[in-house]
Design a protein around this motif. Structure first.
Motif, mmCIF file in Angstrom:
data_model
loop_
_atom_site.group_PDB
_atom_site.id
_atom_site.type_symbol
_atom_site.label_atom_id
_atom_site.label_comp_id
_atom_site.label_asym_id
_atom_site.label_seq_id
_atom_site.Cartn_x
_atom_site.Cartn_y
_atom_site.Cartn_z
ATOM 1 N N ASP A 240 -41.051 -7.934 13.842
ATOM 2 C CA ASP A 240 -41.447 -7.144 12.665
ATOM 3 C C ASP A 240 -42.017 -5.788 13.074
ATOM 4 N N ALA A 241 -42.797 -5.772 14.157
ATOM 5 C CA ALA A 241 -43.428 -4.526 14.588
ATOM 6 C C ALA A 241 -42.418 -3.526 15.143
ATOM 7 N N HIS A 242 -41.246 -4.004 15.553
ATOM 8 C CA HIS A 242 -40.237 -3.130 16.159
ATOM 9 C C HIS A 242 -38.928 -3.160 15.378
ATOM 10 N N ARG A 243 -39.052 -3.407 14.074
ATOM 11 C CA ARG A 243 -37.852 -3.554 13.240
ATOM 12 C C ARG A 243 -36.925 -2.338 13.351
ATOM 13 N N ALA A 244 -37.486 -1.135 13.303
ATOM 14 C CA ALA A 244 -36.646 0.067 13.316
ATOM 15 C C ALA A 244 -35.884 0.192 14.630
ATOM 16 N N GLU A 245 -36.546 -0.138 15.760
ATOM 17 C CA GLU A 245 -35.854 -0.031 17.046
ATOM 18 C C GLU A 245 -34.755 -1.079 17.176
ATOM 19 N N PHE A 246 -35.020 -2.310 16.733
ATOM 20 C CA PHE A 246 -33.992 -3.346 16.804
ATOM 21 C C PHE A 246 -32.809 -3.016 15.897
ATOM 22 N N GLU A 247 -33.056 -2.286 14.845
ATOM 23 C CA GLU A 247 -31.976 -1.982 13.901
ATOM 24 C C GLU A 247 -30.919 -1.072 14.519
ATOM 25 N N ARG A 248 -31.231 -0.426 15.636
ATOM 26 C CA ARG A 248 -30.210 0.388 16.307
ATOM 27 C C ARG A 248 -29.046 -0.452 16.788
ATOM 28 N N SER A 249 -29.324 -1.668 17.224
ATOM 29 C CA SER A 249 -28.281 -2.453 17.894
ATOM 30 C C SER A 249 -28.030 -3.817 17.271
ATOM 31 N N ALA A 250 -29.082 -4.479 16.770
ATOM 32 C CA ALA A 250 -28.945 -5.878 16.350
ATOM 33 C C ALA A 250 -27.912 -6.089 15.241
ATOM 34 N N PRO A 251 -27.807 -5.204 14.229
ATOM 35 C CA PRO A 251 -26.765 -5.449 13.219
ATOM 36 C C PRO A 251 -25.359 -5.474 13.814
ATOM 37 N N ARG A 252 -25.106 -4.669 14.822
ATOM 38 C CA ARG A 252 -23.783 -4.654 15.454
ATOM 39 C C ARG A 252 -23.555 -5.939 16.252
ATOM 40 N N ILE A 253 -24.586 -6.419 16.922
ATOM 41 C CA ILE A 253 -24.464 -7.694 17.637
ATOM 42 C C ILE A 253 -24.189 -8.810 16.637
ATOM 43 N N TYR A 254 -24.955 -8.796 15.566
ATOM 44 C CA TYR A 254 -24.817 -9.845 14.550
ATOM 45 C C TYR A 254 -23.401 -9.856 13.977
ATOM 46 N N PRO A 335 -40.589 -2.701 24.853
ATOM 47 C CA PRO A 335 -39.608 -1.626 25.097
ATOM 48 C C PRO A 335 -38.468 -2.057 26.011
ATOM 49 N N ARG A 336 -38.760 -2.914 27.006
ATOM 50 C CA ARG A 336 -37.699 -3.422 27.874
ATOM 51 C C ARG A 336 -36.760 -4.336 27.091
ATOM 52 N N VAL A 337 -37.320 -5.161 26.228
ATOM 53 C CA VAL A 337 -36.499 -6.065 25.410
ATOM 54 C C VAL A 337 -35.598 -5.266 24.480
ATOM 55 N N ILE A 338 -36.168 -4.244 23.858
ATOM 56 C CA ILE A 338 -35.370 -3.414 22.941
ATOM 57 C C ILE A 338 -34.262 -2.705 23.715
ATOM 58 N N GLY A 339 -34.577 -2.218 24.911
ATOM 59 C CA GLY A 339 -33.548 -1.595 25.739
ATOM 60 C C GLY A 339 -32.428 -2.573 26.065
ATOM 61 N N TYR A 340 -32.791 -3.818 26.329
ATOM 62 C CA TYR A 340 -31.765 -4.826 26.601
ATOM 63 C C TYR A 340 -30.864 -5.021 25.379
ATOM 64 N N PHE A 341 -31.452 -5.137 24.195
ATOM 65 C CA PHE A 341 -30.644 -5.293 22.995
ATOM 66 C C PHE A 341 -29.754 -4.080 22.772
ATOM 67 N N ASP A 342 -30.240 -2.890 23.119
ATOM 68 C CA ASP A 342 -29.407 -1.696 22.980
ATOM 69 C C ASP A 342 -28.165 -1.772 23.872
ATOM 70 N N SER A 343 -28.239 -2.551 24.955
ATOM 71 C CA SER A 343 -27.087 -2.662 25.868
ATOM 72 C C SER A 343 -26.039 -3.654 25.379
ATOM 73 N N LEU A 344 -26.385 -4.456 24.383
ATOM 74 C CA LEU A 344 -25.527 -5.586 24.021
ATOM 75 C C LEU A 344 -24.327 -5.268 23.128
ATOM 76 N N PRO A 345 -24.420 -4.386 22.138
ATOM 77 C CA PRO A 345 -23.289 -4.256 21.198
ATOM 78 C C PRO A 345 -21.946 -4.013 21.855
ATOM 79 N N ASP A 346 -21.922 -3.229 22.934
ATOM 80 C CA ASP A 346 -20.643 -2.947 23.584
ATOM 81 C C ASP A 346 -20.197 -4.074 24.508
ATOM 82 N N ARG A 347 -21.086 -5.046 24.800
ATOM 83 C CA ARG A 347 -20.757 -6.119 25.736
ATOM 84 C C ARG A 347 -20.500 -7.466 25.060
ATOM 85 N N VAL A 348 -21.102 -7.680 23.899
ATOM 86 C CA VAL A 348 -20.997 -8.996 23.273
ATOM 87 C C VAL A 348 -19.550 -9.371 22.923
#
Length: 489
Positions: A240-254, A335-348
């Protein structure tokens, strides 16, 4: 040690909560939880109608079934239809009120909607009208047995201190472990901060087996479920505290895994992120407490449920655990976790393709899938796989949605006529046999003329047929057909 009693009111409950520690969680059946599960069961929520606890469910129907037209049930149905209230949302209401029949608010009135409080008022009347207290008192022996049986593995193995250390959060909350009997096949993790009290985090746990006396069985495997549910109280606020940062990548992973996520009840990307953090936490717990072999079995199951990135995320958490001087709490590691999620959309997508290539496949059926002219005299359906498979007992089921069988699925499921060769789950596993090579399934059926039938092989969680020896599951496979009319009609 605190012990639940159906005759003890909330005053004692709250007093105990204020003195509990991580080493002494509250454990016991909760009448609020039971009542809310019963109300939403009557309202038709499918996730609250998953119950293999036959006798207790029959007792619920006998006592409360005549009150299906009660205003509280209608309002529960309205909450589901208008506000999508279900799953843990129901338990969230339960822990925000006092014990029935009073059901007074424990949180500021403006923290819940007017519709919820209107429902709570009607639920209060329902509890009185249906004589819920008498029902709970009549089941005191069952509740005491469930409490004692769940207490043993929790007090022996539950790692509350480890969870606090892992997340780097001080002992700022009380843990409450609740056996959920009114709906035995679901688990929930909810937290509430009552007025004037400490934060309370609940692990509300169903069960999947009963003994010969029809009492719930809880083994050490439930501790893993407990870790999962407790972790939600820490992980969800981080998301919840990092919703905006996760929104960069998580919808594409989903978007890549949405079908599998939705069939597991996760209908939005935020749920996927919450669960990812929790699943990776469970992986670290297993490595620390159960060893590498248990961890690998868990990760195989994760991949089977399309959680393709949990192993990598768990390894990332390993780096966090190794450097707690730099990262005193998981919050500082985000921040490391969010960076990891940012790496996922192109790899999933590639991760998904590689995994799907390992899945066994159905190469032929003895009937045409989708046929509308199947002979009603047919007594066997034969399924051929492209490689050897094993069967864990959850392989042939009615068509499933996120909350269990979809509406009408039980009626469309064909009558099964053979006994299982090797299964403890007779409800769904009767009537099937694999050949010695593991490539041919014979399914005994008894059909009627002019009927639509549907069945499903495997679940979205990866249960059912799996490849040998790799353990990769068949993707959920639906078989649908209609029998022709009887001759002479």
């Amino acid at each position: 040690m605190w012990r639940y009693s159906a005759g003890i009111g909330l005053t004692l409950v709250v007093a105990v909560a204020q003195t509990a520690t991580a080493q002494s969680p509250r454990i016991g059946v909760d009448r609020r939880v039971e009542l809310m599960a019963i109300l939403f069961k009557l309202a038709g929520n499918p996730e609250y109608n998953q119950n293999n606890f036959v006798q207790y469910n029959a007792d619920i129907e006998r006592q409360f079934g005549p009150f299906r037209s009660h205003q509280a049930v209608a309002l529960a149905r309205g909450l589901r239809e208008r506000h999508n209230t279900g799953f843990s949302g129901v338990m969230g209401i339960a822990i925000r009120v006092t014990d029935p029949p009073a059901l007074r608010e424990r949180v500021p009135p403006d923290s819940l909607s007017a519709d919820v409080w209107r429902f709570a008022d009607a639920a209060r009347r329902f509890a009185v009208d249906s004589r819920a207290d008498a029902f709970f008192a009549a089941h005191r022996v069952l509740y005491d047995s469930a409490n004692a049986r769940l207490r043993r593995p929790v007090e022996r193995e539950a790692p509350f201190e480890w969870i606090e250390r892992f997340f780097g959060v001080p002992a700022d909350r009380d843990f409450v472990v609740v056996p959920l009997l009114a709906n035995s096949q679901t688990n929930f993790g909810n937290c509430v901060h009552p007025q004037g009290g400490r934060l309370e985090c609940y692990s509300i746990l169903g069960h999947y087996a009963t003994d010969s006396a029809a009492f719930p069985v809880y083994d050490s495997g439930f501790v893993q479920t407990l870790v999962h549910e407790v972790s939600h109280g820490y992980a969800n606020p981080l998301d919840d505290a990092h919703r905006a940062e996760f929104e960069r990548s998580a919808p594409r992973i989903y978007g890549v895994v949405a079908d599998a996520m939705q069939l597991q009840g996760y209908d939005r990307w935020t749920s996927m992120v919450n669960e990812s953090l929790v699943h990776a936490t469970v992986a670290r717990y297993l490595l620390a407490h159960k060893g590498a072999e248990r961890l690998q079995a868990f990760l195989r199951d994760e991949r089977a449920g399309s959680w393709l990135w949990v192993e990598e995320l768990s390894d990332l958490f390993g780096g966090y655990e190794a450097d707690r001087r730099t990262y005193p709490a998981l919050a500082s590691f985000m921040p490391r976790v969010i960076g990891y999620f940012d790496s996922l959309p192109d790899r999933v997508p590639a991760m998904q393709r590689r995994y799907d290539a390992l899945r066994p496949r159905v190469v032929s059926l003895s009937i045409e899938n989708g046929s509308e002219t199947v002979d009603p005299a047919l007594r066997e359906i034969v399924v051929r796989f492209d490689r050897p498979v094993s069967d864990d007992g959850w392989s042939v089921l009615p068509v499933l949605g996120p909350s269990g069988p979809v509406p009408g699925a039980q009626e469309r499921f064909p009558k099964i006529t053979w006994k299982a060769l090797d299964s403890t789950r007779a409800t769904f596993a009767v009537g099937k046999a694999l050949d010695s090579a593991g490539t041919i399934l014979r399914l005994g059926v008894e059909l009627e003329p002019s009927r639509l039938y549907e069945l499903q092989l495997n679940t979205a969680h990866g249960h059912g047929f799996r490849s040998v020896p790799d353990g990769v599951p068949l993707a959920p496979y639906r078989i649908r057909f209609t029998t022709r009319a009887a001759v002479g009609r």
